[in-house]
Design a protein around this motif. Structure first.
Motif, PDB file in Angstrom:
ATOM      1  N   GLY A 142       0.781  -1.226   0.000  1.00 51.84           N
ATOM      2  CA  GLY A 142       0.000   0.000   0.000  1.00 51.84           C
ATOM      3  C   GLY A 142       0.815   1.279   0.000  1.00 51.84           C
ATOM      4  O   GLY A 142       0.303   2.349   0.317  1.00 51.84           O
ATOM      5  N   ILE A 143       2.072   1.181  -0.375  1.00 52.92           N
ATOM      6  CA  ILE A 143       2.928   2.368  -0.470  1.00 52.92           C
ATOM      7  C   ILE A 143       2.475   3.193  -1.674  1.00 52.92           C
ATOM      8  O   ILE A 143       2.122   2.642  -2.712  1.00 52.92           O
ATOM      9  N   GLU A 144       2.501   4.498  -1.534  1.00 54.84           N
ATOM     10  CA  GLU A 144       2.118   5.392  -2.626  1.00 54.84           C
ATOM     11  C   GLU A 144       3.316   6.097  -3.239  1.00 54.84           C
ATOM     12  O   GLU A 144       3.279   6.462  -4.413  1.00 54.84           O
ATOM     13  N   GLU A 145       4.351   6.307  -2.443  1.00 52.37           N
ATOM     14  CA  GLU A 145       5.542   7.027  -2.909  1.00 52.37           C
ATOM     15  C   GLU A 145       6.772   6.174  -2.618  1.00 52.37           C
ATOM     16  O   GLU A 145       7.023   5.809  -1.476  1.00 52.37           O
ATOM     17  N   LEU A 146       7.528   5.847  -3.677  1.00 49.45           N
ATOM     18  CA  LEU A 146       8.691   4.976  -3.555  1.00 49.45           C
ATOM     19  C   LEU A 146       9.921   5.670  -4.125  1.00 49.45           C
ATOM     20  O   LEU A 146       9.921   6.092  -5.274  1.00 49.45           O
ATOM     21  N   TRP A 147      10.939   5.761  -3.281  1.00 52.09           N
ATOM     22  CA  TRP A 147      12.232   6.312  -3.675  1.00 52.09           C
ATOM     23  C   TRP A 147      13.177   5.145  -3.906  1.00 52.09           C
ATOM     24  O   TRP A 147      13.407   4.357  -2.992  1.00 52.09           O
ATOM     25  N   LEU A 178      11.548   5.376 -16.859  1.00 55.64           N
ATOM     26  CA  LEU A 178      10.896   6.646 -17.200  1.00 55.64           C
ATOM     27  C   LEU A 178      10.845   6.918 -18.695  1.00 55.64           C
ATOM     28  O   LEU A 178      10.408   7.987 -19.120  1.00 55.64           O
ATOM     29  N   GLY A 179      11.306   5.963 -19.502  1.00 55.63           N
ATOM     30  CA  GLY A 179      11.270   6.130 -20.950  1.00 55.63           C
ATOM     31  C   GLY A 179      12.310   7.099 -21.477  1.00 55.63           C
ATOM     32  O   GLY A 179      12.186   7.582 -22.604  1.00 55.63           O
ATOM     33  N   GLU A 180      13.344   7.381 -20.682  1.00 51.05           N
ATOM     34  CA  GLU A 180      14.396   8.312 -21.107  1.00 51.05           C
ATOM     35  C   GLU A 180      15.422   7.622 -22.009  1.00 51.05           C
ATOM     36  O   GLU A 180      16.142   8.291 -22.746  1.00 51.05           O
ATOM     37  N   TRP A 181      15.515   6.308 -21.901  1.00 54.27           N
ATOM     38  CA  TRP A 181      16.337   5.498 -22.806  1.00 54.27           C
ATOM     39  C   TRP A 181      15.394   4.604 -23.584  1.00 54.27           C
ATOM     40  O   TRP A 181      14.402   4.109 -23.036  1.00 54.27           O
ATOM     41  N   LYS A 182      15.727   4.368 -24.845  1.00 54.66           N
ATOM     42  CA  LYS A 182      14.932   3.449 -25.656  1.00 54.66           C
ATOM     43  C   LYS A 182      15.168   2.023 -25.166  1.00 54.66           C
ATOM     44  O   LYS A 182      16.305   1.585 -25.018  1.00 54.66           O
ATOM     45  N   HIS A 210       4.040   6.524  -7.009  1.00 55.84           N
ATOM     46  CA  HIS A 210       4.798   7.685  -7.481  1.00 55.84           C
ATOM     47  C   HIS A 210       6.272   7.317  -7.284  1.00 55.84           C
ATOM     48  O   HIS A 210       6.737   7.212  -6.151  1.00 55.84           O
ATOM     49  N   LEU A 211       6.972   7.083  -8.383  1.00 55.46           N
ATOM     50  CA  LEU A 211       8.363   6.628  -8.327  1.00 55.46           C
ATOM     51  C   LEU A 211       9.335   7.797  -8.420  1.00 55.46           C
ATOM     52  O   LEU A 211       9.167   8.695  -9.247  1.00 55.46           O
ATOM     53  N   HIS A 212      10.336   7.745  -7.563  1.00 56.90           N
ATOM     54  CA  HIS A 212      11.461   8.685  -7.611  1.00 56.90           C
ATOM     55  C   HIS A 212      12.724   7.843  -7.736  1.00 56.90           C
ATOM     56  O   HIS A 212      12.848   6.798  -7.092  1.00 56.90           O
ATOM     57  N   ALA A 271       7.438  -0.999 -15.127  1.00 54.90           N
ATOM     58  CA  ALA A 271       7.550   0.271 -14.398  1.00 54.90           C
ATOM     59  C   ALA A 271       6.403   1.215 -14.766  1.00 54.90           C
ATOM     60  O   ALA A 271       5.845   1.883 -13.890  1.00 54.90           O
ATOM     61  N   GLU A 272       6.043   1.249 -16.030  1.00 54.24           N
ATOM     62  CA  GLU A 272       4.922   2.101 -16.445  1.00 54.24           C
ATOM     63  C   GLU A 272       3.630   1.657 -15.764  1.00 54.24           C
ATOM     64  O   GLU A 272       2.854   2.485 -15.295  1.00 54.24           O
ATOM     65  N   LYS A 273       3.403   0.361 -15.708  1.00 55.37           N
ATOM     66  CA  LYS A 273       2.203  -0.177 -15.051  1.00 55.37           C
ATOM     67  C   LYS A 273       2.222   0.161 -13.558  1.00 55.37           C
ATOM     68  O   LYS A 273       1.201   0.557 -12.992  1.00 55.37           O
ATOM     69  N   MET A 274       3.374  -0.001 -12.926  1.00 50.26           N
ATOM     70  CA  MET A 274       3.486   0.281 -11.500  1.00 50.26           C
ATOM     71  C   MET A 274       3.258   1.757 -11.187  1.00 50.26           C
ATOM     72  O   MET A 274       2.781   2.097 -10.104  1.00 50.26           O
ATOM     73  N   GLN A 275       3.580   2.618 -12.137  1.00 49.06           N
ATOM     74  CA  GLN A 275       3.399   4.050 -11.909  1.00 49.06           C
ATOM     75  C   GLN A 275       1.930   4.452 -11.868  1.00 49.06           C
ATOM     76  O   GLN A 275       1.605   5.576 -11.489  1.00 49.06           O
TER      77      GLN A 275
END
Length: 155
Positions: free
Chosen positions: A76-81, A94-98, A119-121, A111-115
């Motif tokens: 149930g975590i909402e924000e993950l660092w 984050l889609g910054e690399w292909k 909220h991923l940092h 990662a996209e699904k988990m977002q």
């Protein structure tokens, strides 16, 4: 945004240090996680093999990030660092690399699904510089791969 202190985390926030390793002899990749939440500190290690082993320690890095996202969501975590020493952990998520290869495509999609729930940092740390929790994650990853005195996992 400044990362939270691991000793004063709100109920909905977690901090994790992740790392990967690779055992050349067994072709097994390992992962290590040092996880902090309001409940305290936990550590995890594990391993994998198969076609992704060709990516060596990077497979462990990615698996660690996926495992910690899964854990945080389940709790149930909402924000993950996520603290990491391999840049791809952030850039593919984050889609910054292909994402050109099946492993990186799977990680990016995960990662996209988990977002949708988290909220991923991502925080990049330098490897092997004595940063306490990153070094601990490194040792756990080595253990997962069967290195440095750890039991050798079976493929």
């Amino acid at each position: 945004m400044k990362p939270p202190a691991v000793d004063a985390l709100p109920e909905n926030t977690a901090v994790a240090y992740v790392d990967g390793s690779y055992n050349v002899k067994t072709r097994i990749f390992g992962y290590g996680i040092v996880y902090f939440s309001a409940a305290g500190k936990e550590t995890f290690s594990g391993h994998g093999s198969g076609p992704y082993a060709r990516h060596r320690n990077v497979a462990g890095e990615v698996l660690a990030a996926m495992q910690v996202m899964k854990l945080a969501k389940a709790r149930g975590i909402e924000e993950l660092w996520i603290y990491h020493d391999y840049a791809g952990v952030r850039h593919w998520a984050l889609g910054e690399w292909k994402a050109k290869l099946p492993m990186t495509q799977q990680y990016k999609a995960y990662a996209e699904k988990m977002q949708e729930a988290l909220h991923l940092h991502f925080v990049k740390v330098a490897a092997h510089t004595g940063e306490t929790y990153n070094e601990e994650a490194d040792q756990l990853a080595k253990k997962g791969a069967g290195l440095k005195g750890g039991a050798v996992p079976k493929a």
